[in-house]
Design a protein around this motif. Structure first.
Motif, PDB file in Angstrom:
ATOM      1  N   ALA A   1       3.882   1.605  -4.924  1.00 45.94           N
ATOM      2  CA  ALA A   1       4.307   0.219  -4.739  1.00 45.94           C
ATOM      3  C   ALA A   1       3.540  -0.701  -5.689  1.00 45.94           C
ATOM      4  N   ARG A   2       2.263  -0.336  -5.954  1.00 43.63           N
ATOM      5  CA  ARG A   2       1.434  -1.183  -6.810  1.00 43.63           C
ATOM      6  C   ARG A   2       0.249  -0.380  -7.309  1.00 43.63           C
ATOM      7  N   ASP A   3      -0.013  -0.463  -8.603  1.00 43.87           N
ATOM      8  CA  ASP A   3      -1.164   0.180  -9.208  1.00 43.87           C
ATOM      9  C   ASP A   3      -2.383  -0.698  -8.942  1.00 43.87           C
ATOM     10  N   VAL A   4      -3.440  -0.126  -8.395  1.00 43.90           N
ATOM     11  CA  VAL A   4      -4.655  -0.895  -8.101  1.00 43.90           C
ATOM     12  C   VAL A   4      -5.862  -0.269  -8.808  1.00 43.90           C
ATOM     13  N   THR A   5      -5.662   0.141 -10.044  1.00 42.58           N
ATOM     14  CA  THR A   5      -6.689   0.808 -10.817  1.00 42.58           C
ATOM     15  C   THR A   5      -7.800  -0.155 -11.207  1.00 42.58           C
TER      16      THR A   5
ATOM     17  N   ILE B   1       7.188   8.845  -7.346  1.00 37.76           N
ATOM     18  CA  ILE B   1       6.915   9.516  -6.077  1.00 37.76           C
ATOM     19  C   ILE B   1       5.549  10.190  -6.135  1.00 37.76           C
ATOM     20  N   ALA B   2       4.744   9.972  -5.096  1.00 40.59           N
ATOM     21  CA  ALA B   2       3.438  10.616  -4.964  1.00 40.59           C
ATOM     22  C   ALA B   2       3.605  11.846  -4.075  1.00 40.59           C
TER      23      ALA B   2
ATOM     24  N   LEU C   1       0.691   2.881  -1.841  1.00 36.15           N
ATOM     25  CA  LEU C   1       1.908   3.666  -1.649  1.00 36.15           C
ATOM     26  C   LEU C   1       2.746   3.103  -0.513  1.00 36.15           C
ATOM     27  N   ARG C   2       4.048   3.240  -0.658  1.00 36.60           N
ATOM     28  CA  ARG C   2       5.005   2.923   0.411  1.00 36.60           C
ATOM     29  C   ARG C   2       5.474   4.268   0.953  1.00 36.60           C
TER      30      ARG C   2
END
Length: 65
Positions: free
Chosen positions: A27-31, A6-7, A42-43
């Protein structure tokens, strides 16, 4: 950051939002490689299309005069 975590808002003196508001789940790491800052997709916590009633809270930012 891991998928499903959770963010929340961090708040503080430079933020226009109070601390600790849940805003979404990762939802997905985009680092990008080697970066200190982390980005993620984020969702939203709630399905915004299913809201019937919304309550607006007034928050006085620490940045406001």
């Amino acid at each position: 950051m891991k998928k499903g975590e959770i963010a929340i808002t961090i708040g503080g003196q430079t933020s226009g939002y109070p601390r600790g508001l849940p805003i979404g789940t990762v939802a997905r790491d985009v680092t990008s490689g080697g970066s200190v800052a982390r980005n993620a997709e984020l969702r939203p916590i709630v399905d915004l299309d299913s809201l019937d009633v919304v309550k607006v809270l007034k928050y006085k930012s620490p940045l406001a005069p």
